[in-house]
Scaffold this motif. Structure first.
Motif, PDB file in Angstrom:
ATOM      1  N   ASP A  29     -12.755 -35.278  -5.656  1.00 40.56           N
ATOM      2  CA  ASP A  29     -11.056 -35.376  -5.251  1.00 40.56           C
ATOM      3  C   ASP A  29     -11.024 -35.424  -3.839  1.00 40.56           C
ATOM      4  O   ASP A  29     -10.397 -36.229  -3.317  1.00 40.56           O
ATOM      5  CB  ASP A  29     -10.505 -34.078  -5.584  1.00 40.56           C
ATOM      6  N   PHE A  30     -11.874 -34.822  -3.059  1.00 36.02           N
ATOM      7  CA  PHE A  30     -11.897 -34.892  -1.692  1.00 36.02           C
ATOM      8  C   PHE A  30     -13.046 -34.425  -0.841  1.00 36.02           C
ATOM      9  O   PHE A  30     -13.932 -33.992  -1.536  1.00 36.02           O
ATOM     10  CB  PHE A  30     -10.598 -34.291  -1.016  1.00 36.02           C
ATOM     11  N   THR A  31     -13.075 -34.921   0.258  1.00 35.97           N
ATOM     12  CA  THR A  31     -14.500 -34.386   1.233  1.00 35.97           C
ATOM     13  C   THR A  31     -14.000 -33.500   2.252  1.00 35.97           C
ATOM     14  O   THR A  31     -13.058 -33.765   3.082  1.00 35.97           O
ATOM     15  CB  THR A  31     -15.159 -35.661   1.635  1.00 35.97           C
ATOM     16  N   LEU A  32     -14.458 -32.375   2.445  1.00 36.75           N
ATOM     17  CA  LEU A  32     -14.250 -31.536   3.766  1.00 36.75           C
ATOM     18  C   LEU A  32     -15.381 -31.867   4.817  1.00 36.75           C
ATOM     19  O   LEU A  32     -16.614 -31.600   4.621  1.00 36.75           O
ATOM     20  CB  LEU A  32     -14.511 -29.821   3.221  1.00 36.75           C
ATOM     21  N   GLY A  33     -14.898 -32.740   5.723  1.00 33.38           N
ATOM     22  CA  GLY A  33     -15.675 -33.217   6.882  1.00 33.38           C
ATOM     23  C   GLY A  33     -15.272 -32.551   8.122  1.00 33.38           C
ATOM     24  O   GLY A  33     -14.628 -31.539   8.281  1.00 33.38           O
ATOM     25  N   HIS A  34     -15.952 -32.967   9.314  1.00 35.03           N
ATOM     26  CA  HIS A  34     -15.935 -32.385  10.572  1.00 35.03           C
ATOM     27  C   HIS A  34     -15.113 -33.749  11.605  1.00 35.03           C
ATOM     28  O   HIS A  34     -15.699 -34.912  11.305  1.00 35.03           O
ATOM     29  CB  HIS A  34     -17.199 -32.060  11.177  1.00 35.03           C
ATOM     30  N   THR A  35     -14.279 -33.257  12.317  1.00 34.77           N
ATOM     31  CA  THR A  35     -13.678 -34.273  13.110  1.00 34.77           C
ATOM     32  C   THR A  35     -14.771 -34.893  14.188  1.00 34.77           C
ATOM     33  O   THR A  35     -14.429 -36.133  14.500  1.00 34.77           O
ATOM     34  CB  THR A  35     -12.571 -33.804  13.745  1.00 34.77           C
ATOM     35  N   ALA A  36     -15.564 -34.170  14.446  1.00 29.14           N
ATOM     36  CA  ALA A  36     -16.409 -34.815  15.512  1.00 29.14           C
ATOM     37  C   ALA A  36     -18.016 -35.149  15.206  1.00 29.14           C
ATOM     38  O   ALA A  36     -18.653 -35.983  15.915  1.00 29.14           O
ATOM     39  CB  ALA A  36     -16.578 -33.530  16.395  1.00 29.14           C
ATOM     40  N   THR A  37     -18.284 -35.232  13.829  1.00 29.94           N
ATOM     41  CA  THR A  37     -19.767 -35.510  13.644  1.00 29.94           C
ATOM     42  C   THR A  37     -19.832 -35.710  11.941  1.00 29.94           C
ATOM     43  O   THR A  37     -18.932 -35.154  11.032  1.00 29.94           O
ATOM     44  CB  THR A  37     -20.577 -34.561  14.084  1.00 29.94           C
ATOM     45  N   THR A  38     -21.163 -36.198  11.900  1.00 28.99           N
ATOM     46  CA  THR A  38     -21.601 -36.169  10.398  1.00 28.99           C
ATOM     47  C   THR A  38     -22.873 -35.564  10.643  1.00 28.99           C
ATOM     48  O   THR A  38     -23.045 -35.020  11.719  1.00 28.99           O
ATOM     49  CB  THR A  38     -22.150 -37.506   9.982  1.00 28.99           C
ATOM     50  N   PHE A  39     -23.626 -35.026   9.336  1.00 32.04           N
ATOM     51  CA  PHE A  39     -24.470 -33.974   9.483  1.00 32.04           C
ATOM     52  C   PHE A  39     -25.852 -34.396   9.109  1.00 32.04           C
ATOM     53  O   PHE A  39     -26.257 -35.213   8.311  1.00 32.04           O
ATOM     54  CB  PHE A  39     -24.150 -33.058   8.733  1.00 32.04           C
ATOM     55  N   ALA A  40     -26.777 -33.760   9.708  1.00 29.02           N
ATOM     56  CA  ALA A  40     -28.165 -34.129   9.191  1.00 29.02           C
ATOM     57  C   ALA A  40     -28.736 -33.256   8.139  1.00 29.02           C
ATOM     58  O   ALA A  40     -29.824 -33.928   7.371  1.00 29.02           O
ATOM     59  CB  ALA A  40     -29.284 -33.770  10.442  1.00 29.02           C
ATOM     60  N   ASP A  41     -28.227 -32.314   8.131  1.00 38.68           N
ATOM     61  CA  ASP A  41     -28.750 -31.388   6.855  1.00 38.68           C
ATOM     62  C   ASP A  41     -27.772 -30.186   6.621  1.00 38.68           C
ATOM     63  O   ASP A  41     -26.889 -30.031   7.206  1.00 38.68           O
ATOM     64  CB  ASP A  41     -30.340 -30.773   7.000  1.00 38.68           C
ATOM     65  N   THR A  42     -28.005 -29.535   5.423  1.00 44.53           N
ATOM     66  CA  THR A  42     -27.259 -28.354   5.141  1.00 44.53           C
ATOM     67  C   THR A  42     -28.293 -27.337   4.536  1.00 44.53           C
ATOM     68  O   THR A  42     -29.320 -27.478   4.128  1.00 44.53           O
ATOM     69  CB  THR A  42     -26.338 -28.706   3.887  1.00 44.53           C
TER      70      THR A  42
END
Length: 219
Positions: A145-158
């Motif tokens: 339904d939606f994605t919780l992201g970050h305003t400054a970046t994408t991510f290399a891992d979790t």
């Protein structure tokens, strides 16, 4: 009358004796029958294999067993676990969130009533309400339904940053200045997030219906 009756009874006894003598079926006592069954049982048990012993690498425990040897054709356990410094020791390998330990992100995490999936954009979230039927299977439709992201970046891992009997905490880009931390609890519709180096960014799959601030509130 009496003489006729005596002759009739004598004839009946004679015929009965002849039938008994002509019967070739041997008779068995109950004791003999039970002995025969016991002998058959002992003979059958001789074909049951003995339990495998530790000499072959299989160790018996009660009615079960275990082995330290990898079954033929199976992969080795993963050597890399994606965890932060807050997590250590033996890890559960079959929990609802365990894929986050070994994939670098995660597979679908069904925390009910929703599901989530960690990837490079953040945390995808959905609420399955319909079924689809691929072949003979019945599966819930897990479109986000939606994605919780970050305003400054994408991510290399979790990485797994913590867990309990009912919950798990995931952290994106550990050790950097731009991180996302999300906590999910089984059975709860809420997701608690914390951000460093930026703020929350929501991306919807389709345009959402906003029900807040419709002029019916004094705030």
């Amino acid at each position: 009358m009496d003489e006729h009756t005596d002759e009739t009874e004598s004839d009946w006894r004679s015929q009965s004796n002849e039938r008994d003598e002509s019967n070739d079926t041997p008779s068995l006592s109950r004791r003999t029958y039970c002995k025969a069954l016991g002998a058959v049982g002992l003979a059958g048990s001789a074909s049951i294999p003995e339990p495998v012993t530790a000499a072959s690498g299989i160790h018996s425990v009660g009615n079960g067993s275990y082995t330290h040897a990898k079954p033929s054709g199976e992969d080795e356990p993963p050597t890399t676990l994606y965890t932060t410094g807050n997590v250590g020791g033996p890890m559960p390998s079959n929990d609802w969130w365990s894929s986050a330990l070994v994939t670098g992100y995660s597979e679908n995490l069904f925390f009910h009533p929703g599901f989530a999936l960690a990837d490079g954009t953040g945390l995808q979230v959905g609420h399955p309400t319909t079924w689809n039927y691929p072949g003979a299977d019945a599966k819930m439709n897990v479109e986000r339904d939606f994605t919780l992201g970050h305003t400054a970046t994408t991510f290399a891992d979790t990485r797994v940053d913590g867990y309990s009997d009912w919950s798990v905490t995931l952290k994106w880009d550990t050790g950097t200045g731009t991180t996302l931390t999300a906590s999910l609890t089984k059975g709860s519709p809420y997701i608690f997030c914390e951000y460093d180096g930026g703020g929350a960014e929501l991306e919807f799959r389709t345009a959402p219906t906003v029900w807040d601030d419709r002029g019916t509130s004094s705030d």
